[in-house]
Each structure stands twice: as structure tokens, then as C-alpha cells.
Motif scaffolding. Sequence first.
Motif, PDB file in Angstrom:
ATOM      1  N   GLN A  69      50.123  34.260  29.952  1.00 12.63           N
ATOM      2  CA  GLN A  69      49.197  35.222  29.372  1.00 12.63           C
ATOM      3  C   GLN A  69      48.947  36.313  30.404  1.00 12.63           C
ATOM      4  O   GLN A  69      48.758  36.002  31.586  1.00 12.63           O
ATOM      5  CB  GLN A  69      47.895  34.521  29.007  1.00 12.63           C
ATOM      6  N   PRO A  70      48.949  37.572  29.993  1.00  9.02           N
ATOM      7  CA  PRO A  70      48.698  38.645  30.961  1.00  9.02           C
ATOM      8  C   PRO A  70      47.371  38.429  31.703  1.00  9.02           C
ATOM      9  O   PRO A  70      46.398  37.918  31.137  1.00  9.02           O
ATOM     10  CB  PRO A  70      48.646  39.907  30.095  1.00  9.02           C
ATOM     11  N   LEU A  71      47.372  38.816  32.965  1.00  9.05           N
ATOM     12  CA  LEU A  71      46.177  38.659  33.787  1.00  9.05           C
ATOM     13  C   LEU A  71      45.232  39.831  33.567  1.00  9.05           C
ATOM     14  O   LEU A  71      45.651  40.936  33.220  1.00  9.05           O
ATOM     15  CB  LEU A  71      46.571  38.556  35.260  1.00  9.05           C
ATOM     16  N   HIS A  72      43.953  39.588  33.813  1.00 10.78           N
ATOM     17  CA  HIS A  72      42.919  40.595  33.632  1.00 10.78           C
ATOM     18  C   HIS A  72      42.536  41.181  34.987  1.00 10.78           C
ATOM     19  O   HIS A  72      42.943  40.657  36.030  1.00 10.78           O
ATOM     20  CB  HIS A  72      41.700  39.979  32.960  1.00 10.78           C
ATOM     21  N   ALA A  73      41.732  42.216  34.987  1.00  9.71           N
ATOM     22  CA  ALA A  73      41.326  42.896  36.226  1.00  9.71           C
ATOM     23  C   ALA A  73      40.710  41.934  37.246  1.00  9.71           C
ATOM     24  O   ALA A  73      41.084  41.971  38.425  1.00  9.71           O
ATOM     25  CB  ALA A  73      40.388  44.051  35.913  1.00  9.71           C
ATOM     26  N   PRO A  74      39.770  41.057  36.862  1.00 10.29           N
ATOM     27  CA  PRO A  74      39.231  40.127  37.867  1.00 10.29           C
ATOM     28  C   PRO A  74      40.301  39.219  38.468  1.00 10.29           C
ATOM     29  O   PRO A  74      40.231  38.856  39.642  1.00 10.29           O
ATOM     30  CB  PRO A  74      38.191  39.305  37.088  1.00 10.29           C
ATOM     31  N   ASP A  75      41.305  38.861  37.660  1.00  5.71           N
ATOM     32  CA  ASP A  75      42.399  38.036  38.172  1.00  5.71           C
ATOM     33  C   ASP A  75      43.170  38.789  39.256  1.00  5.71           C
ATOM     34  O   ASP A  75      43.564  38.207  40.270  1.00  5.71           O
ATOM     35  CB  ASP A  75      43.359  37.657  37.038  1.00  5.71           C
ATOM     36  N   TRP A  76      43.409  40.078  39.027  1.00  6.24           N
ATOM     37  CA  TRP A  76      44.155  40.877  40.004  1.00  6.24           C
ATOM     38  C   TRP A  76      43.347  41.061  41.282  1.00  6.24           C
ATOM     39  O   TRP A  76      43.901  41.129  42.373  1.00  6.24           O
ATOM     40  CB  TRP A  76      44.590  42.212  39.401  1.00  6.24           C
ATOM     41  N   TRP A  77      42.024  41.155  41.167  1.00  5.97           N
ATOM     42  CA  TRP A  77      41.193  41.226  42.385  1.00  5.97           C
ATOM     43  C   TRP A  77      41.303  39.927  43.171  1.00  5.97           C
ATOM     44  O   TRP A  77      41.353  39.937  44.405  1.00  5.97           O
ATOM     45  CB  TRP A  77      39.735  41.525  42.036  1.00  5.97           C
ATOM     46  N   LEU A  78      41.344  38.813  42.460  1.00  4.23           N
ATOM     47  CA  LEU A  78      41.542  37.516  43.117  1.00  4.23           C
ATOM     48  C   LEU A  78      42.899  37.484  43.810  1.00  4.23           C
ATOM     49  O   LEU A  78      43.021  37.010  44.946  1.00  4.23           O
ATOM     50  CB  LEU A  78      41.427  36.386  42.097  1.00  4.23           C
ATOM     51  N   MET A  79      43.933  38.019  43.155  1.00  3.10           N
ATOM     52  CA  MET A  79      45.269  38.075  43.771  1.00  3.10           C
ATOM     53  C   MET A  79      45.244  38.912  45.047  1.00  3.10           C
ATOM     54  O   MET A  79      45.879  38.549  46.048  1.00  3.10           O
ATOM     55  CB  MET A  79      46.300  38.691  42.816  1.00  3.10           C
ATOM     56  N   ALA A  80      44.546  40.018  45.023  1.00  5.15           N
ATOM     57  CA  ALA A  80      44.448  40.858  46.224  1.00  5.15           C
ATOM     58  C   ALA A  80      43.780  40.083  47.354  1.00  5.15           C
ATOM     59  O   ALA A  80      44.211  40.154  48.517  1.00  5.15           O
ATOM     60  CB  ALA A  80      43.668  42.135  45.909  1.00  5.15           C
ATOM     61  N   GLY A  81      42.744  39.308  47.028  1.00  3.43           N
ATOM     62  CA  GLY A  81      42.079  38.496  48.042  1.00  3.43           C
ATOM     63  C   GLY A  81      42.982  37.421  48.611  1.00  3.43           C
ATOM     64  O   GLY A  81      42.980  37.163  49.821  1.00  3.43           O
ATOM     65  N   VAL A  82      43.777  36.791  47.757  1.00  2.00           N
ATOM     66  CA  VAL A  82      44.724  35.766  48.219  1.00  2.00           C
ATOM     67  C   VAL A  82      45.763  36.391  49.141  1.00  2.00           C
ATOM     68  O   VAL A  82      46.100  35.828  50.187  1.00  2.00           O
ATOM     69  CB  VAL A  82      45.397  35.055  47.023  1.00  2.00           C
TER      70      VAL A  82
END
Length: 154
Positions: free
Chosen positions: A121-134
Motif C-alpha cells: 500500500q502506498p505510504l503516507h506523509a508521516p510514513d515518509w517522515w519516519l523513513m527520513a528519521g530511520v
Amino acid sequence: MIHPTAMMAFQDLPAHGPLAPVRRQRTARFFAPEAWLGMALVGCLASVAVVWSYLYALGADQNVEHARAMALAVLLIASAGITTGLTQLRHAAARWLVGGTLASLVASMQVPALSRLLHLQPLHAPDWWLMAGVFVAALLLTLALALQLRRSQP
């Protein structure tokens, strides 16, 4: 993507000029014990991040496709962060590999035809912020461990 990433991180270009004499050691080691400890720490933290992201994304509605997408994204983004930290993107191959990893991540998650094919399922904006943190956490941890290992070498 992970296998080529690991190869890039541990590969050095040959030195220019004549080869230095080889110092013989009684015990040959592939990695120093401190390096093994660092790799185990980074590997364990990446594994915890993948499992946590899956459980976090699964949520109360038990959306497995979203959770699978998050786990895969965390695995790829951590791999890109670790490679960036170990290679510091000094060589074009490392830059291409990290760029390709990030591009495949975005394409597999955000292109509807690919995400349906992979059952993601496509990721949402909060998911991408989490990815940036990782990514930043993996990069900083790897840089700190590499710096510590360089300091501890004679």
C-alpha cells in the motif's frame, strides 16, 4: 539491494603507486572484535526497526499491505543509510547504489501498478517522515561506529 550494498561498504579502491610490504600477523582476522560488535549492534537495531515499523503500521485496523510496505521501506532505507555512512558516497558506484535503492523504494511504494503487483500500500506523509528519521539514525550510528573503530586502531 542489500547484497550489493554490503559489497560497496566493504570494498576499497586499490592504492596508487607501489604496494606496501605485507606485515605478517600470527592470527588473521577478517574483522576486529570491535568491528564485529559494531556490525551486530547496527544489524540488531535495523532488525528491531523493521519489526517495530511493521507492528506500528499494522495498527488497529490490521492493514497487512501497509505494514508490509513499511517494513520493506525501513529495511531499504536503513540499508541506504548504512551504506552512506560506511562509504560516505566517495565513489560513483556508491552514489548510484544508494540512489538506485532510494528510487526503487519510492517506485515500489508510490507507483500504483508496482505497489499492486507487490501487494503493498502506498505510504503516507508521516510514513515518509519516519523513513527520513530511520535514514538519519542509520547514517549517524554508522558514522559514529566507523569513527570509533578508526580511533581504536593502532
